[in-house]
Design an enzyme around this catalytic site. Structure first.
Site, PDB file in Angstrom:
ATOM      1  N   ARG A   1       8.874  -6.016  15.637  1.00  0.00           N
ATOM      2  CA  ARG A   1       7.656  -6.450  14.964  1.00  0.00           C
ATOM      3  C   ARG A   1       7.989  -7.479  13.896  1.00  0.00           C
ATOM      4  O   ARG A   1       8.912  -7.302  13.102  1.00  0.00           O
ATOM      5  CB  ARG A   1       6.961  -5.254  14.322  1.00  0.00           C
ATOM      6  CG  ARG A   1       5.569  -5.560  13.786  1.00  0.00           C
ATOM      7  CD  ARG A   1       4.988  -4.367  13.053  1.00  0.00           C
ATOM      8  NE  ARG A   1       3.539  -4.455  12.968  1.00  0.00           N
ATOM      9  CZ  ARG A   1       2.793  -3.792  12.096  1.00  0.00           C
ATOM     10  NH1 ARG A   1       3.371  -2.987  11.213  1.00  0.00           N
ATOM     11  NH2 ARG A   1       1.477  -3.910  12.088  1.00  0.00           N
TER      12      ARG A   1
ATOM     13  N   TYR B   1       0.852  -1.183   0.000  1.00  0.00           N
ATOM     14  CA  TYR B   1       0.000   0.000   0.000  1.00  0.00           C
ATOM     15  C   TYR B   1       0.891   1.238   0.000  1.00  0.00           C
ATOM     16  O   TYR B   1       2.078   1.165   0.316  1.00  0.00           O
ATOM     17  CB  TYR B   1      -0.945   0.020   1.217  1.00  0.00           C
ATOM     18  CG  TYR B   1      -0.249   0.134   2.554  1.00  0.00           C
ATOM     19  CD1 TYR B   1       0.042   1.387   3.118  1.00  0.00           C
ATOM     20  CD2 TYR B   1       0.108  -0.996   3.274  1.00  0.00           C
ATOM     21  CE1 TYR B   1       0.679   1.497   4.343  1.00  0.00           C
ATOM     22  CE2 TYR B   1       0.737  -0.896   4.509  1.00  0.00           C
ATOM     23  CZ  TYR B   1       1.020   0.351   5.035  1.00  0.00           C
ATOM     24  OH  TYR B   1       1.648   0.458   6.251  1.00  0.00           O
TER      25      TYR B   1
ATOM     26  N   HIS C   1      -5.025  -5.739  17.175  1.00  0.00           N
ATOM     27  CA  HIS C   1      -6.354  -5.807  16.577  1.00  0.00           C
ATOM     28  C   HIS C   1      -7.237  -6.875  17.235  1.00  0.00           C
ATOM     29  O   HIS C   1      -7.928  -7.627  16.550  1.00  0.00           O
ATOM     30  CB  HIS C   1      -6.256  -6.037  15.070  1.00  0.00           C
ATOM     31  CG  HIS C   1      -5.315  -5.099  14.368  1.00  0.00           C
ATOM     32  ND1 HIS C   1      -5.048  -3.818  14.820  1.00  0.00           N
ATOM     33  CD2 HIS C   1      -4.548  -5.257  13.245  1.00  0.00           C
ATOM     34  CE1 HIS C   1      -4.187  -3.236  14.006  1.00  0.00           C
ATOM     35  NE2 HIS C   1      -3.850  -4.083  13.055  1.00  0.00           N
TER      36      HIS C   1
ATOM     37  N   ASP D   1      -4.210   2.998  16.236  1.00  0.00           N
ATOM     38  CA  ASP D   1      -3.887   2.473  14.910  1.00  0.00           C
ATOM     39  C   ASP D   1      -3.809   3.600  13.870  1.00  0.00           C
ATOM     40  O   ASP D   1      -3.903   3.359  12.672  1.00  0.00           O
ATOM     41  CB  ASP D   1      -4.903   1.409  14.474  1.00  0.00           C
ATOM     42  CG  ASP D   1      -4.444   0.565  13.295  1.00  0.00           C
ATOM     43  OD1 ASP D   1      -3.221   0.398  13.119  1.00  0.00           O
ATOM     44  OD2 ASP D   1      -5.307   0.083  12.537  1.00  0.00           O
TER      45      ASP D   1
END
Length: 299
Positions: free
Chosen positions: A124, A49, A183, A251
């Site tokens: 991460r 993206y 999430h 987020d």
């Protein structure tokens, strides 16, 4: 600039509204991204993206409007292992910010020490891309990296759909560091809280081997806009499993949201339903992030 045709994202809602909920002292946004400026920190070619620039000055103004004192900035996938934008943002206000970086498997101890001094408190790993097969973790690589970061008191943050890992507790048995998942477990709400992977996550939380972020409800809901009521049972189950292992985040800037872009003040107000008890809410917003990310003093 969008040379590889990675789809352009919506920009976040620019309106700086105050939420109805007044947050506690040292409330912490534990999941946000700084994107750009792309002209200074170019995105990787194989990204999936392309976000518009989402820069620190607007994000800090947002935190102030929401009543949030502290923040954890997480390396977005658009940068791969180039953590320069993340580190530059932390350096602007080191008492307010901590970070979660993305690193190479063979990173040196010296490089880890430098990152720790710069405010990094975790690494991460995008399990969505790394999984060897559905339900299979690259456990040898993950364990080796976990052993490297363990002396710093860090954790590994996994971007993963827990429903794809029904034996998650067994896979992470004897894992060297805690894991953090975002999430609300990142499974679609229609799967329900009885989903085996989600139940495994709750077991890991009870054993204090896993943390979960209350983030991105729009990524798992079947509803088009706030209040995303079908996420409530998942938030309640996570809190019931172990409120010491839950944190919260905006987020921001909400990359790859394809539907209605939420306003962050409305996302804050979801906490009134997700964590209605003020004492537990203070634990989620302030006390837990202080432990996990090693914050010191006031921002």
């Amino acid at each position: 600039m969008n040379p590889n045709n990675a789809p352009l994202c919506q920009a976040p809602d620019q309106a700086l509204k105050k939420p109805g909920l007044v947050l506690c002292k040292n409330a912490t946004d534990c999941h946000a991204h700084i994107c750009g400026p792309q002209s200074l920190y170019p995105y990787i070619a194989n990204r999936i993206y392309t976000p518009p620039d989402a820069l620190l000055p607007h994000y800090e103004a947002l935190l102030d409007a929401l009543g949030v004192q502290r923040s954890v900035l997480v390396q977005p996938s658009i940068y791969g292992t180039d953590n320069r934008a993340l580190l530059a943002a932390i350096q602007k206000n080191p008492s307010r910010f901590r970070g979660v970086a993305v690193v190479d498997w063979d990173i040196s101890d010296t490089a880890l020490e430098d990152l720790h001094l710069a405010g990094i408190r975790g690494v991460r790993c995008n399990i969505v891309d790394l999984a060897e097969a559905k339900g299979v973790l690259p456990i040898s690589q993950l364990s080796a990296l976990a052993n490297k970061i363990a002396p710093f008191g860090w954790h590994l943050e996994f971007l993963m759909h827990v429903n794809e890992f029904p034996d998650l507790a067994q896979l992470l048995s004897n894992f060297p560091v805690p894991v953090v998942l975002g999430h609300l477990g990142y499974l679609k709400t229609n799967l329900g809280v009885k989903d085996r992977g989600f139940q495994n996550l709750l077991s890991l939380m009870r054993e204090e081997r896993a943390w979960v972020k209350l983030t991105g409800p729009y990524r798992i809901t079947s509803e088009a806009r706030v209040p995303y009521a079908d996420t409530n049972p998942f938030a309640h189950a996570l809190i019931a499993a172990n409120p010491r292992q839950v944190v919260w985040g905006t987020d921001w800037p909400h990359v790859m949201v394809k539907g209605v872009m939420p306003n962050d003040a409305d996302l804050v107000d979801l906490l009134q339903e997700w964590v209605p008890d003020p004492t537990l809410r203070r634990q989620v917003l302030s006390e837990n992030p202080e432990r996990l990310y090693q914050f010191e003093g006031d921002a």
